[in-house]
Design a protein around this motif. Structure first.
Motif, PDB file in Angstrom:
ATOM      1  N   PRO A   1     -37.237 -28.606  20.844  1.00 28.51           N
ATOM      2  CA  PRO A   1     -37.374 -27.844  22.099  1.00 28.51           C
ATOM      3  C   PRO A   1     -38.041 -28.627  23.218  1.00 28.51           C
ATOM      4  CG  PRO A   1     -39.012 -27.128  20.492  1.00 28.51           C
ATOM      5  CD  PRO A   1     -38.092 -28.067  19.774  1.00 28.51           C
ATOM      6  N   ASN A   2     -38.727 -29.712  22.889  1.00 25.29           N
ATOM      7  CA  ASN A   2     -39.357 -30.556  23.905  1.00 25.29           C
ATOM      8  C   ASN A   2     -38.421 -31.701  24.278  1.00 25.29           C
ATOM      9  OD1 ASN A   2     -41.890 -29.264  24.232  1.00 25.29           O
ATOM     10  ND2 ASN A   2     -42.519 -30.071  22.257  1.00 25.29           N
ATOM     11  N   PRO A   3     -38.442 -32.130  25.543  1.00 29.68           N
ATOM     12  CA  PRO A   3     -37.620 -33.277  25.943  1.00 29.68           C
ATOM     13  C   PRO A   3     -37.967 -34.526  25.132  1.00 29.68           C
ATOM     14  CG  PRO A   3     -38.456 -32.127  27.878  1.00 29.68           C
ATOM     15  CD  PRO A   3     -39.165 -31.533  26.694  1.00 29.68           C
ATOM     16  N   MET A   4     -36.949 -35.200  24.618  1.00 26.69           N
ATOM     17  CA  MET A   4     -37.132 -36.448  23.868  1.00 26.69           C
ATOM     18  C   MET A   4     -36.078 -37.446  24.316  1.00 26.69           C
ATOM     19  SD  MET A   4     -38.000 -35.244  19.943  1.00 26.69           S
ATOM     20  CE  MET A   4     -38.426 -36.939  19.489  1.00 26.69           C
ATOM     21  N   TRP A   5     -36.447 -38.736  24.268  1.00 22.82           N
ATOM     22  CA  TRP A   5     -35.483 -39.775  24.582  1.00 22.82           C
ATOM     23  C   TRP A   5     -35.881 -41.075  23.901  1.00 22.82           C
ATOM     24  CZ3 TRP A   5     -38.258 -37.428  28.668  1.00 22.82           C
ATOM     25  CH2 TRP A   5     -39.360 -38.154  29.140  1.00 22.82           C
ATOM     26  N   VAL A   6     -34.925 -41.986  23.849  1.00 23.89           N
ATOM     27  CA  VAL A   6     -35.140 -43.332  23.322  1.00 23.89           C
ATOM     28  C   VAL A   6     -34.773 -44.305  24.437  1.00 23.89           C
ATOM     29  CG1 VAL A   6     -34.475 -45.035  21.588  1.00 23.89           C
ATOM     30  CG2 VAL A   6     -34.614 -42.612  20.968  1.00 23.89           C
TER      31      VAL A   6
ATOM     32  N   ALA B   1     -30.769 -42.875  24.429  1.00 22.16           N
ATOM     33  CA  ALA B   1     -30.367 -41.548  23.950  1.00 22.16           C
ATOM     34  C   ALA B   1     -31.329 -40.512  24.509  1.00 22.16           C
ATOM     35  CB  ALA B   1     -30.363 -41.506  22.426  1.00 22.16           C
ATOM     36  N   VAL B   2     -30.824 -39.318  24.809  1.00 22.15           N
ATOM     37  CA  VAL B   2     -31.657 -38.195  25.267  1.00 22.15           C
ATOM     38  C   VAL B   2     -31.190 -36.933  24.555  1.00 22.15           C
ATOM     39  CG1 VAL B   2     -32.147 -39.180  27.538  1.00 22.15           C
ATOM     40  CG2 VAL B   2     -30.123 -37.754  27.234  1.00 22.15           C
ATOM     41  N   ASN B   3     -32.114 -35.980  24.351  1.00 18.84           N
ATOM     42  CA  ASN B   3     -31.714 -34.729  23.720  1.00 18.84           C
ATOM     43  C   ASN B   3     -31.401 -33.670  24.776  1.00 18.84           C
ATOM     44  OD1 ASN B   3     -34.226 -33.962  24.604  1.00 18.84           O
ATOM     45  ND2 ASN B   3     -34.956 -33.222  22.633  1.00 18.84           N
ATOM     46  N   ASP B   4     -30.910 -32.509  24.310  1.00 20.48           N
ATOM     47  CA  ASP B   4     -30.495 -31.449  25.234  1.00 20.48           C
ATOM     48  C   ASP B   4     -31.674 -30.909  26.036  1.00 20.48           C
ATOM     49  OD1 ASP B   4     -27.918 -31.718  24.345  1.00 20.48           O
ATOM     50  OD2 ASP B   4     -28.050 -30.099  22.872  1.00 20.48           O
ATOM     51  N   ALA B   5     -32.869 -30.858  25.406  1.00 30.03           N
ATOM     52  CA  ALA B   5     -34.042 -30.328  26.108  1.00 30.03           C
ATOM     53  C   ALA B   5     -34.378 -31.198  27.321  1.00 30.03           C
ATOM     54  CB  ALA B   5     -35.243 -30.258  25.164  1.00 30.03           C
ATOM     55  N   ALA B   6     -34.219 -32.510  27.202  1.00 29.48           N
ATOM     56  CA  ALA B   6     -34.477 -33.409  28.328  1.00 29.48           C
ATOM     57  C   ALA B   6     -33.452 -33.183  29.442  1.00 29.48           C
ATOM     58  CB  ALA B   6     -34.445 -34.856  27.863  1.00 29.48           C
TER      59      ALA B   6
ATOM     60  N   ASP C   1     -31.854 -30.378  30.088  1.00 31.89           N
ATOM     61  CA  ASP C   1     -32.167 -29.099  30.735  1.00 31.89           C
ATOM     62  C   ASP C   1     -33.391 -29.213  31.633  1.00 31.89           C
ATOM     63  OD1 ASP C   1     -30.054 -27.975  29.401  1.00 31.89           O
ATOM     64  OD2 ASP C   1     -31.264 -27.170  27.765  1.00 31.89           O
ATOM     65  N   LYS C   2     -34.424 -29.912  31.182  1.00 36.00           N
ATOM     66  CA  LYS C   2     -35.682 -29.974  31.931  1.00 36.00           C
ATOM     67  C   LYS C   2     -35.555 -30.825  33.200  1.00 36.00           C
ATOM     68  CE  LYS C   2     -39.212 -28.603  31.189  1.00 36.00           C
ATOM     69  NZ  LYS C   2     -39.950 -27.429  31.755  1.00 36.00           N
ATOM     70  N   TYR C   3     -34.903 -31.990  33.078  1.00 35.58           N
ATOM     71  CA  TYR C   3     -34.890 -32.940  34.197  1.00 35.58           C
ATOM     72  C   TYR C   3     -33.681 -32.763  35.126  1.00 35.58           C
ATOM     73  CZ  TYR C   3     -38.782 -35.299  31.975  1.00 35.58           C
ATOM     74  OH  TYR C   3     -40.015 -35.593  31.429  1.00 35.58           O
ATOM     75  N   GLY C   4     -32.645 -32.060  34.670  1.00 35.87           N
ATOM     76  CA  GLY C   4     -31.516 -31.772  35.544  1.00 35.87           C
ATOM     77  C   GLY C   4     -30.432 -32.829  35.571  1.00 35.87           C
ATOM     78  N   TYR C   5     -30.616 -33.941  34.860  1.00 36.97           N
ATOM     79  CA  TYR C   5     -29.584 -34.973  34.797  1.00 36.97           C
ATOM     80  C   TYR C   5     -28.600 -34.655  33.663  1.00 36.97           C
ATOM     81  CZ  TYR C   5     -32.637 -37.908  37.709  1.00 36.97           C
ATOM     82  OH  TYR C   5     -33.412 -38.405  38.715  1.00 36.97           O
ATOM     83  N   SER C   6     -27.336 -35.017  33.852  1.00 31.61           N
ATOM     84  CA  SER C   6     -26.387 -34.966  32.743  1.00 31.61           C
ATOM     85  C   SER C   6     -26.678 -36.141  31.808  1.00 31.61           C
ATOM     86  CB  SER C   6     -24.956 -35.046  33.260  1.00 31.61           C
ATOM     87  OG  SER C   6     -24.716 -36.335  33.843  1.00 31.61           O
ATOM     88  N   GLN C   7     -26.084 -36.118  30.637  1.00 33.91           N
ATOM     89  CA  GLN C   7     -26.315 -37.216  29.698  1.00 33.91           C
ATOM     90  C   GLN C   7     -25.838 -38.544  30.284  1.00 33.91           C
ATOM     91  OE1 GLN C   7     -24.883 -36.497  25.775  1.00 33.91           O
ATOM     92  NE2 GLN C   7     -25.615 -38.405  24.949  1.00 33.91           N
ATOM     93  N   GLU C   8     -24.700 -38.522  30.973  1.00 34.90           N
ATOM     94  CA  GLU C   8     -24.181 -39.757  31.560  1.00 34.90           C
ATOM     95  C   GLU C   8     -25.129 -40.276  32.647  1.00 34.90           C
ATOM     96  OE1 GLU C   8     -22.503 -36.977  31.147  1.00 34.90           O
ATOM     97  OE2 GLU C   8     -21.148 -37.574  29.508  1.00 34.90           O
ATOM     98  N   GLU C   9     -25.688 -39.350  33.447  1.00 34.16           N
ATOM     99  CA  GLU C   9     -26.623 -39.761  34.491  1.00 34.16           C
ATOM    100  C   GLU C   9     -27.909 -40.321  33.899  1.00 34.16           C
ATOM    101  OE1 GLU C   9     -25.553 -36.698  38.143  1.00 34.16           O
ATOM    102  OE2 GLU C   9     -26.806 -35.989  36.480  1.00 34.16           O
ATOM    103  N   PHE C  10     -28.362 -39.715  32.812  1.00 34.83           N
ATOM    104  CA  PHE C  10     -29.565 -40.220  32.141  1.00 34.83           C
ATOM    105  C   PHE C  10     -29.325 -41.650  31.639  1.00 34.83           C
ATOM    106  CE2 PHE C  10     -32.377 -36.458  31.247  1.00 34.83           C
ATOM    107  CZ  PHE C  10     -33.553 -37.118  31.528  1.00 34.83           C
ATOM    108  N   LEU C  11     -28.223 -41.852  30.936  1.00 33.10           N
ATOM    109  CA  LEU C  11     -27.955 -43.155  30.319  1.00 33.10           C
ATOM    110  C   LEU C  11     -27.693 -44.248  31.355  1.00 33.10           C
ATOM    111  CD1 LEU C  11     -25.744 -42.070  27.279  1.00 33.10           C
ATOM    112  CD2 LEU C  11     -28.221 -42.406  27.396  1.00 33.10           C
ATOM    113  N   ALA C  12     -27.475 -43.846  32.600  1.00 31.82           N
ATOM    114  CA  ALA C  12     -27.281 -44.823  33.674  1.00 31.82           C
ATOM    115  C   ALA C  12     -28.588 -45.153  34.384  1.00 31.82           C
ATOM    116  CB  ALA C  12     -26.263 -44.296  34.689  1.00 31.82           C
ATOM    117  N   ARG C  13     -29.715 -44.594  33.896  1.00 27.53           N
ATOM    118  CA  ARG C  13     -31.008 -44.782  34.542  1.00 27.53           C
ATOM    119  C   ARG C  13     -32.004 -45.428  33.604  1.00 27.53           C
ATOM    120  NH1 ARG C  13     -28.531 -41.043  37.387  1.00 27.53           N
ATOM    121  NH2 ARG C  13     -29.138 -40.693  39.575  1.00 27.53           N
TER     122      ARG C  13
END
Length: 416
Positions: free
Chosen positions: A82-87, A97-102, A104-116
């Motif tokens: 339930p808490n945001p997690m990432w590698v 890698a990021v989980n669904d909680a991250a 939802d919390k930060y507002g980025y899609s998975q593709e946007e996260f992995l590009a940052r």
């Protein structure tokens, strides 16, 4: 590598076969043709090699199956937390890698996260401190303290961060879990605001004391001034008996001026909820002709209790002789009720935060440690033990989350 019993038995059979067959073939040397003897020896070697290779192949496949199963279980735990997690990669600082909680919390899609990178979710002014923190490395879960993170919307919010060094997809990485601390920080700000208001109230009371002293010196203006202020005002003489009360006192308490005059304020306003120790301190201050200030519970004529900020000041004449006491009461019932609600909510939130930053750290640390063992071992027994411990850690983590939800529900009932 430790073999189970059946593999050990087969190994012994193959070993006995290899030694026995070699002796048997040697026994026929000189009795059969050299070509036939070499053919038999070659066929025997190929057979032994084939059996050994088959056993090794099956063992490797079994280990690969266990590894895939544990990786799948780990990924489910990572994604369902339930808490945001990432590698993130420790060299490029890019998100791996990021989980669904991250998400939802930060507002980025998975593709946007992995590009940052991790720099993109921190304010620029925090980058220097983050750079120094990243130099620290630990194989155990490490609480990195409270940080500021930025959502895609630009909103900045506080989090506590727990990180751990891991190998992910054969890369040196860090795994991070972030816990939102917004609610706790907001409630601390409310307490600070309540303190600032209380301080302002004390300053206002001090100003009122100055007005009262000036009215006493000027005599004819005293009653007018005290009748115009909203505070409850009493004047008591050297015998600790009321000699005068303002209109605000009569309106609020229900005691008319003629009912209050001649009475002891403690006997008139105290009740079963009034703190006995506070009353003792008040009497001592009056006896010593000292200033006294305290919060206490008093009672109206109809028996209703109320909280008051009581301030009693001794007034002296120009020669320094005692003249009378001026008692000023500010009704703070609503503030005390709000403060008690805030304190109750704050205590529950502190307990939840402690759970997230301490109790969650233990099973998460164990999970991460067990994953490292699973990645490094080839032992079936060790893998089985790790899987059992992973299951227990998962159950413990699930129970902690359930307990946290129950505490949150209790908080809503208490302060709702």
């Amino acid at each position: 590598m430790k073999f189970n019993k059946i593999y050990l038995l087969i190994f012994l059979i193959v070993l006995v076969w290899a030694m026995g067959s070699d002796l048997l073939i040697s026994f026929f040397e000189g009795r059969v043709s050299h070509f036939l003897l070499e053919g038999v020896r070659m066929a025997n070697n190929f057979l032994l090699f084939g059996i050994t290779a088959l056993l090794l192949y099956r063992q490797i496949r079994k280990q690969q199956h266990h590894l895939k199963t544990s990786e799948a279980q780990y990924r489910r735990l990572f994604e369902s937390n339930p808490n945001p997690m990432w590698v993130f990669h420790t060299e490029t600082f890019a998100f791996i890698a990021v989980n669904d909680a991250a998400i939802d919390k930060y507002g980025y899609s998975q593709e946007e996260f992995l590009a940052r990178t991790i720099w993109d979710i921190r304010p620029v002014e925090d980058h220097k401190l983050l750079k120094e923190n990243l130099k620290l490395s630990s194989q155990e879960a490490r609480d990195a303290g409270i940080w500021r993170h930025i959502k895609k919307s630009g909103e900045v919010f506080p989090v506590t961060v727990v990180s751990h060094d891991v190998f992910f997809n054969r890369l040196s990485c860090k795994m991070v879990m972030a816990t939102d601390m917004t609610a706790i920080v907001q409630h601390e700000e409310k307490l600070k605001e309540a303190y600032r208001k209380e301080k302002a109230l004390n300053n206002e009371l001090a100003e009122n004391y100055e007005r009262i002293e000036k009215a006493e010196r000027e005599g004819r203006l005293m009653a007018q001034v005290m009748d115009k202020i909203n505070n409850l005002v009493l004047i008591t003489g050297a015998d600790d008996r009321i000699t005068w009360s303002n209109k605000a006192f009569s309106r609020f308490t229900g005691f008319a001026a003629e009912e209050a005059v001649g009475k002891n304020p403690g006997e008139l306003l105290s009740g079963h909820g009034t703190d006995a120790q506070t009353v003792i301190q008040l009497r001592q201050a009056i006896q010593d002709r000292n200033f006294f200030e305290e919060e206490m519970i008093s009672y109206k004529k109809n028996g209703d209790a109320y909280w008051t900020q009581l301030s009693i000041s001794p007034i002296f004449d120009e020669t320094g002789a005692f003249s009378f006491f001026v008692s000023v009461e500010s009704v703070i019932t609503e503030r005390k009720e709000r403060e008690q609600k805030i304190l109750a909510q704050h205590a529950i939130l502190q307990e939840i935060a402690w759970t997230n930053s301490h109790e969650l750290r233990r099973p998460v640390g164990n999970l991460l440690g067990l994953i490292g063992i699973l990645q490094d071992t080839n032992s079936d027994q060790e893998r089985q033990e790790c899987l059992e411990m992973l299951a227990r850690c998962s159950q413990e983590l699930d129970q902690i989350i359930r307990d946290t939800n129950q505490k949150t529900q209790r908080m809503e009932l208490k302060v709702g």
